[in-house]
Scaffold this active site. Sequence first.
Site, mmCIF file in Angstrom:
data_model
loop_
_atom_site.group_PDB
_atom_site.id
_atom_site.type_symbol
_atom_site.label_atom_id
_atom_site.label_comp_id
_atom_site.label_asym_id
_atom_site.label_seq_id
_atom_site.Cartn_x
_atom_site.Cartn_y
_atom_site.Cartn_z
ATOM 1 N N ASN A 1 5.557 31.180 -2.169
ATOM 2 C CA ASN A 1 5.175 32.521 -1.730
ATOM 3 C C ASN A 1 4.070 32.325 -0.703
ATOM 4 O OD1 ASN A 1 4.347 35.129 -1.390
ATOM 5 N ND2 ASN A 1 4.151 35.597 -3.573
ATOM 6 N N ARG B 1 9.920 33.571 -1.449
ATOM 7 C CA ARG B 1 9.785 35.032 -1.468
ATOM 8 C C ARG B 1 9.684 35.511 -0.018
ATOM 9 N NH1 ARG B 1 4.710 38.730 -2.137
ATOM 10 N NH2 ARG B 1 5.749 40.684 -2.589
ATOM 11 N N HIS C 1 9.225 45.054 -4.602
ATOM 12 C CA HIS C 1 9.207 44.519 -5.974
ATOM 13 C C HIS C 1 10.623 44.358 -6.519
ATOM 14 C CE1 HIS C 1 5.009 46.511 -6.829
ATOM 15 N NE2 HIS C 1 4.853 45.260 -6.436
ATOM 16 N N GLU D 1 8.404 37.006 -11.422
ATOM 17 C CA GLU D 1 9.100 37.001 -10.124
ATOM 18 C C GLU D 1 9.425 35.586 -9.677
ATOM 19 O OE1 GLU D 1 5.939 39.885 -8.917
ATOM 20 O OE2 GLU D 1 7.427 40.447 -7.420
#
Length: 407
Positions: free
Chosen positions: A14, A98, A187, A391
């Site tokens: 990320n 991500r 999200h 996540e």
Amino acid sequence: MPAKSCPKCILVINSGSSSLKFTLFSMETETMLAKGLVERIGTPSANLAYQRNGEAKQEFPVAAEDHAEALRIATQYLADPQTGVLLSLEEVDAIGHRVVHGGEQFRTPLRVDETVKNEIMNCAQLAPLHNPANLGGIQACETVFPGTPNVAVFDTAFHQTMSAHAYLYAIPIQYYRKYAIRKYGFHGTSHAFILEATARYLKKETSQLKLITCHLGNGSSIAAIAAGKVVDTSMGMTPLAGLVMGTRSGDIDPAVVLFLMRQGMTADQIDNLLNKKSGLLGVGEIDSGDMRDIVDNTESGKETAARALDMWVHRLTLYIGGYYALLGGADAIVLSGGIGENSVYARARLVAQLGVLGCILDEERNRRGRGPCTITSAESRLPVIIMPTDEELMIARETIRVLRPDA
Ligand code: ADP
């Protein structure tokens, strides 16, 4: 290099504008092996916080001019005899990234190639702070892990099932055609994880369920999901819309923005006001947008904090009621994120407000509640469930699904 037929060791990245977060999973058991965060990349005070599963966090200074350098240095700790969890970085089978905005192009995660990278850049006008940084993480991995497959997992993708009447704004359609102005939702990876985990918890198929999933953290969003497809979600073209958040206003009359501009505020000043100074922070007037501080101050009689909490419950109730009607009923309301998973007080306030839908709080379950668990009583017509989200693990799972479509 072709993907290994059975990728097992997945690195999840990320990447922010000056930070890079990584998590390494062994996917045979879905175990997190180690994780780290490099911050202040490109400055003399760049720093790595690194942690093996079950051990204390360690901090190291890193001389990292850019993301590739930060990644190279940070991931060496993964294969170091003292700190590592791998014999060699060659054990990393694939890397999942991500990516915040996938626009309308990306409805599913994809293996990264030149076309995907170009499209991620094309979406950058919709997420100017995030997408270039996410692409930077991908490019860093291409440099440090040459030949290892990269998969992009988009925050917006799961919400791409919304119908046009849900995602369009009621402004002339030409603005959608020209600028792609519409609701995208964010999200998505978390809502998808919560859906899968709740289906497992309820011992049902996702296709059998109608759920209202609430990701309640500093950033918060809610989704109405039927048969595995998002019907509506609260964030919009950007993550500013919807619920009252830690520092974000959520929904606001758009004419307020025009009014403030006419008072002399610039677009950047209003951006900062609505994203960084509003929400619980702005209304609570206790110099914190953290739910723990809001609750503590409410309990000790601070009226402004109590009002911020009232607004938080009010807005969430409006969405839950609307989504219940849109779905034509629901099998459960699912609470997740830092607040949903931890705040006994905020959960109790919310569930008390939802009595009309048939939710009856079990106070003991709520007090003990560490998810996955149900916090409503056996008589409750509509269960409220706590479901911890993950996540990073979802990105690792999606990475495997993309590389092994039969998995
Ligand atoms: P982010 O969106 O930054 O990932 P998180 O999901 O970590 O946010 O959620 C942060 C929120 O969770 C904060 O408002 C914080 O007060 C709340 N929170 C975290 N732990 C607790 C706790 N033990 N009790 C109450 N609230 C908590």
